[in-house]
Design a protein around this motif. Structure first.
Motif, PDB file in Angstrom:
ATOM      1  N   MET A  32     -15.993 -10.087  39.420  1.00  0.00           N
ATOM      2  CA  MET A  32     -14.700  -9.805  38.786  1.00  0.00           C
ATOM      3  C   MET A  32     -13.711 -10.947  39.042  1.00  0.00           C
ATOM      4  N   TYR A  33     -13.700 -11.431  40.285  1.00  0.00           N
ATOM      5  CA  TYR A  33     -12.771 -12.493  40.666  1.00  0.00           C
ATOM      6  C   TYR A  33     -13.060 -13.769  39.873  1.00  0.00           C
ATOM      7  N   PRO A  90     -10.167 -12.460  34.196  1.00  0.00           N
ATOM      8  CA  PRO A  90      -8.838 -12.971  34.573  1.00  0.00           C
ATOM      9  C   PRO A  90      -7.828 -11.871  34.951  1.00  0.00           C
ATOM     10  N   TYR A  91      -7.818 -10.735  34.216  1.00  0.00           N
ATOM     11  CA  TYR A  91      -6.785  -9.736  34.550  1.00  0.00           C
ATOM     12  C   TYR A  91      -6.978  -9.224  35.972  1.00  0.00           C
ATOM     13  N   MET A 111      -5.711  -9.189  41.947  1.00  0.00           N
ATOM     14  CA  MET A 111      -6.080  -9.415  43.360  1.00  0.00           C
ATOM     15  C   MET A 111      -5.138 -10.438  43.989  1.00  0.00           C
ATOM     16  N   GLU A 112      -4.831 -11.483  43.219  1.00  0.00           N
ATOM     17  CA  GLU A 112      -3.931 -12.514  43.769  1.00  0.00           C
ATOM     18  C   GLU A 112      -2.559 -11.913  44.063  1.00  0.00           C
ATOM     19  N   GLU A 113      -2.094 -11.070  43.131  1.00  0.00           N
ATOM     20  CA  GLU A 113      -0.776 -10.440  43.339  1.00  0.00           C
ATOM     21  C   GLU A 113      -0.763  -9.598  44.604  1.00  0.00           C
ATOM     22  N   LYS A 171      -6.165   2.227  32.060  1.00  0.00           N
ATOM     23  CA  LYS A 171      -6.428   2.094  30.620  1.00  0.00           C
ATOM     24  C   LYS A 171      -5.586   0.979  29.985  1.00  0.00           C
ATOM     25  N   PHE A 172      -4.429   0.664  30.560  1.00  0.00           N
ATOM     26  CA  PHE A 172      -3.574  -0.383  29.994  1.00  0.00           C
ATOM     27  C   PHE A 172      -4.269  -1.738  30.050  1.00  0.00           C
ATOM     28  N   ASP A 173      -5.182  -1.909  31.010  1.00  0.00           N
ATOM     29  CA  ASP A 173      -5.912  -3.173  31.085  1.00  0.00           C
ATOM     30  C   ASP A 173      -6.792  -3.355  29.841  1.00  0.00           C
TER      31      ASP A 173
END
Ligand code: DLL
Length: 440
Positions: A37-38, A42-43, A48-50, A72-74
């Motif tokens: 995933m990382y 990208p989302y 994760m960075e945030e 779901k917004f993703d």
């Protein structure tokens, strides 16, 4: 008396592993998934960075709560293919479900994802008693919806024979049920009841069918409704759960020991979280169901909030399986009706209605607002034999149901008994609530 069960275990190694074995498998798959995933999504990397989490921070399943949630917004924000963790050319199939957000949630499957889906569906179907060679009447819709094509291909893996009827054309469904005599039916619970009504109307006795097992899901339903379906179709009914984003039907299914749904947690790691704080809740507490679908390649998900409300239980089941179990999903956090400030679920009203033989399990809940106050009206069909009763008896039943709903939910709902067969029927998921309160 419930019909005898034909349940068996498809994959004892996976379904009955010890807690330590499961934690080991989950940890390995989680670490691998976090890295993928990382690297490729990208989302989620941004999320994760945030949160200040790096892949190296996740060393075992115990670190799961460190990861950020997804929602779901993703899917909406990355529509249509931005949630993929592989190049689009590696997919072999795409499914989608309509979201409350207006845009479809699009989910791509690699060949391995389809194979994984077949595997978990075989576990579910065996648990529900499907035998090799059985005819499986699949009346879930075929198409972008996962209910039809998922079980369709899983039948081949199990060694059963799929009848791809899809939804609709109930007369033809009945013809097939009566003449081809399938052992298994798969559809939404509301459609199963509709089929039962149509059989009754056509004067066809259930003894003319050969159904032994029903695998119902895709919408919330109660134990009372299960009892009615079992009695009217003379089968044993099982609750199958799933959602498109995680794979479709087969994320879990109940066994023959209880209504609790075993989750295929070696692939879909469940958590229950507090809807307000996001804290992971302990066994037995009501909260939102969150999944990490760590084995998926196309669209893996980490800590995806389904907003389905349930509780989780751990420990070995009497059926021999050790996978965690969730309670029947009674509603979604976002299905919840807030009526004059009181949280009410359609399933609470349904439980009251179905406990009374004067009415049928066909109902609609209307919400509107009069003088700025919420008003609830429940239209429910009368049982045909009660329909011929006096107006006074009908009114007395209406008052009785209103009283019971008030004590169950704390709200006053006006009950209107309506003629048998006068409410709309659904061939797929039933929309139970018509909310006119916020319309201009
Ligand atoms: O409904 C997948 C499915 C198909 C499940 C056939 C079972 C049988 P979606 O259209 O994405 O996928 O909707 C998923 O439906 O989050 C729940 O709110 C609800 N749901 C699914 N199964 C159950 C169930 C399919 N057994 C959403 N009980 C989920 C209660 C269910 N609600």
């Amino acid at each position: 008396m419930r019909r005898e069960s034909r349940s068996w275990i498809w994959n004892p190694k996976a379904e009955c592993m010890s807690d330590d074995e499961r934690a080991k498998v989950q940890s390995e798959r989680l670490i691998n998934c976090v890295n993928r995933m990382y690297e490729h999504v990208p989302y989620y990397r941004k999320r994760m960075e945030e949160k200040g989490v790096e892949p190296g921070d996740i060393k075992s399943i115990a670190d799961l709560p460190k990861l950020p949630f997804s929602d779901k917004f993703d899917f909406r924000d990355n529509y249509p293919f931005g949630t993929l963790a592989v190049p689009r050319t590696e997919l072999v199939r795409v499914h989608a479900s309509s979201g409350t957000t207006g845009k479809m949630k699009v989910v791509g499957y690699t060949a391995n994802d389809v194979e994984l889906w077949n595997e978990v569906l075989c576990r579910a179907m065996a648990r529900a008693g499907v035998q090799k060679g059985d005819l499986v009447h699949i009346a879930y819709g075929y198409g972008l919806f996962t209910g039809g094509l998922g079980p369709h291909f899983a039948c081949a893996k199990l060694g059963a024979v799929a009848i791809p009827v899809s939804g609709g054309n109930t007369a033809r469904q009945i013809q097939i049920l009566r003449e081809w005599k399938p052992e298994v039916i798969m559809c939404t619970p509301t459609y199963a009841l509709h089929i039962a009504d149509q059989l009754q109307e056509a004067g066809i006795d259930k003894s003319e069918l050969n159904l032994k097992t029903g695998i119902f899901g895709a919408e919330a339903w109660t134990t009372e409704m299960r009892d009615q379906i079992e009695e009217r179709l003379n089968l044993r009914a099982f609750d199958i759960y799933g959602l498109t984003e995680v794979c479709g039907p087969g994320v879990g299914c109940c066994c023959d020991q209880s209504d609790l749904i075993h989750i295929e947690s070696d692939h879909f790691i469940p958590e229950i979280v507090d809807p307000e704080t996001g804290e992971t809740l302990p066994e037995g507490q009501l909260g939102e169901l969150v999944f990490s679908s760590v084995s998926k390649e196309g669209v893996p998900l980490l800590r995806y909030n389904t907003h389905d409300l349930t509780r989780i239980y751990y420990g070995k089941c009497a059926c021999g399986r050790t996978s965690p179990r969730i309670e029947k999903v009674t509603g979604r956090a976002d299905d919840m009706m807030i009526i004059r400030g009181v949280n009410v679920f359609p399933s609470q009203i349904e439980a009251v209605l179905l406990a009374h033989s004067e009415v049928e399990p066909h109902y609609l809940i209307y919400l509107d607002r009069v003088n700025n106050l919420d008003r609830v009206t429940v239209k429910v069909e009368m049982n045909p034999s009660f329909f011929s009763d006096s107006i006074r008896a009908i009114e007395a039943t209406e008052r009785m149901l209103e009283g019971e709903i008030a004590s169950m939910t704390g709200i006053h709902a006006k009950i209107k008994l309506v003629e048998p067969r006068s409410l709309p029927r659904s061939e797929g998921k039933m929309k139970r609530v018509i909310d006119e309160r916020f319309k201009k």
